[in-house]
Enzyme design. Structure first.
Site, PDB file in Angstrom:
ATOM      1  N   LYS A  10       0.845  -1.200   0.000  1.00  0.00           N
ATOM      2  CA  LYS A  10       0.000   0.000   0.000  1.00  0.00           C
ATOM      3  C   LYS A  10       0.873   1.240   0.000  1.00  0.00           C
ATOM      4  O   LYS A  10       2.040   1.233   0.407  1.00  0.00           O
ATOM      5  CB  LYS A  10      -0.944   0.016   1.209  1.00  0.00           C
ATOM      6  CG  LYS A  10      -0.272   0.025   2.591  1.00  0.00           C
ATOM      7  CD  LYS A  10       0.187   1.376   3.080  1.00  0.00           C
ATOM      8  CE  LYS A  10       0.837   1.324   4.454  1.00  0.00           C
ATOM      9  NZ  LYS A  10       1.503   2.583   4.852  1.00  0.00           N
ATOM     10  N   ASP A 137      -3.062  -1.616   9.928  1.00  0.00           N
ATOM     11  CA  ASP A 137      -3.051  -1.670   8.465  1.00  0.00           C
ATOM     12  C   ASP A 137      -3.558  -2.995   7.905  1.00  0.00           C
ATOM     13  O   ASP A 137      -3.753  -3.115   6.690  1.00  0.00           O
ATOM     14  CB  ASP A 137      -1.625  -1.452   7.936  1.00  0.00           C
ATOM     15  CG  ASP A 137      -1.134  -0.021   8.106  1.00  0.00           C
ATOM     16  OD1 ASP A 137      -1.965   0.859   8.410  1.00  0.00           O
ATOM     17  OD2 ASP A 137       0.078   0.207   7.937  1.00  0.00           O
TER      18      ASP A 137
END
Length: 307
Positions: A10, A137
């Site tokens: 990401k 996350d």
């Protein structure tokens, strides 16, 4: 029989950070974008839980039960009253300790792979709940695409993206501790305001406008990362000079991210960064990318909750 799950890295196109909470975390407005750099996590039955790893910088990956992939297997097994006797192999391609959620990706990948291997039939809500327990996350690594994370980043609102974005990621020589970066943020920003998502950035994602997205990129942790790792400023300058539309530190660093206009520009900026002497290497990737996805064996269907 084994199951392999592919899971993406990401980049945080916005990371707005509020003041420290009593629990030590920070409230965030964290706009995640999954990018096409992937780890593959394979699980297979074994006599006991063990973790192995291959790929770039694999020696830096912990192989004990503190590894997020091992923790994911243990958490799912506990919920379903079974043992976590699996061999987890992580084939790394996401930079290790680079601010691109590689460890979180491995946790999400192992969770989805164990769910498929064991046939637990976990719902999407259950998988996301376990992900949130594992780390801030990890839920996004399962979901992929683009999302706004609030709370400490674990509460997700999926976002529409109107086109592909092209990126270059410069890998640093050396690492940064995420807790250390947050401590430095607290020192530098004692009166941080409550975090808010940027409407201009969300609109740029929705329309697929790279120029507008470049103008809206932001990372409240960047000043802290640069304070602890000043050489990153040279990398950011080299990528900008090579033609990137925008440059920022990825998450807590030390990887730096460069948004470019197209694939040709990505190759040019990556080559310039490699030649600049300001980073270890540079990688190109596009976004958005899908979240954790079962890859093998072909006879296994994607779990109902994630289809």
């Amino acid at each position: 029989m084994s199951v392999t799950v592919r899971v993406p890295a990401k980049v945080n196109v916005q990371l707005a950070v509020g003041p420290a909470r009593p629990d030590g975390f920070h409230d965030l407005a964290n706009v995640f974008l999954a990018v096409g750099l992937y780890d593959e996590v394979t699980v297979a039955p074994a006599d006991e839980l063990r973790v192995t790893c291959s790929g770039p910088d694999a020696a830096q990956v912990p192989l004990d039960r503190g590894n997020l992939a091992a923790r994911a297997a243990l958490a799912l097994a506990e919920r379903h009253g079974r043992s976590a006797d699996v061999h987890i192999h992580i084939a790394k391609d996401i930079p290790v300790a680079g601010g691109m959620a590689g460890g979180s990706a491995d946790g999400a990948g192992a969770l989805l792979a164990c769910d498929a291997l064991w046939g637990t039939g976990a719902t999407r809500a259950e998988l996301l709940d376990i992900c949130a327990e594992l780390g801030s996350d990890v839920p996004f690594s399962l979901v992929g695409g683009a999302a706004l994370g609030t709370g400490r980043g674990e509460r997700l609102q999926e976002l529409a993206v109107g086109g592909d974005f092209h990126w270059v990621f410069a890998l640093a020589d050396g690492g940064l501790s995420t807790p250390a970066v947050y401590r430095e943020f607290d020192r530098l920003t004692p009166d941080a305001p409550a975090p808010q998502a940027s409407t201009a950035l969300l609109e740029a994602l929705r329309t697929g406008d790279a120029t507008a997205l470049a103008a809206a990129l932001s990372n409240d942790l960047q000043a802290a990362a640069l304070s602890l790792f000043p050489a990153l400023a040279d990398t950011l300058a080299a990528g900008t000079a090579a033609g990137a539309l925008a440059a920022l530190v990825s998450g807590s660093g030390p990887t730096t991210a460069f948004l470019v206009k197209d694939a040709d520009a990505a190759e040019q900026v990556a080559a310039a960064l490699r030649a600049s002497g300001t980073c270890r290497t540079a990688r190109t990737a596009t976004s958005p990318a899908p979240g954790a996805t079962v890859r093998r064996p072909s006879a296994l269907r994607q779990p109902r909750a994630l289809r």
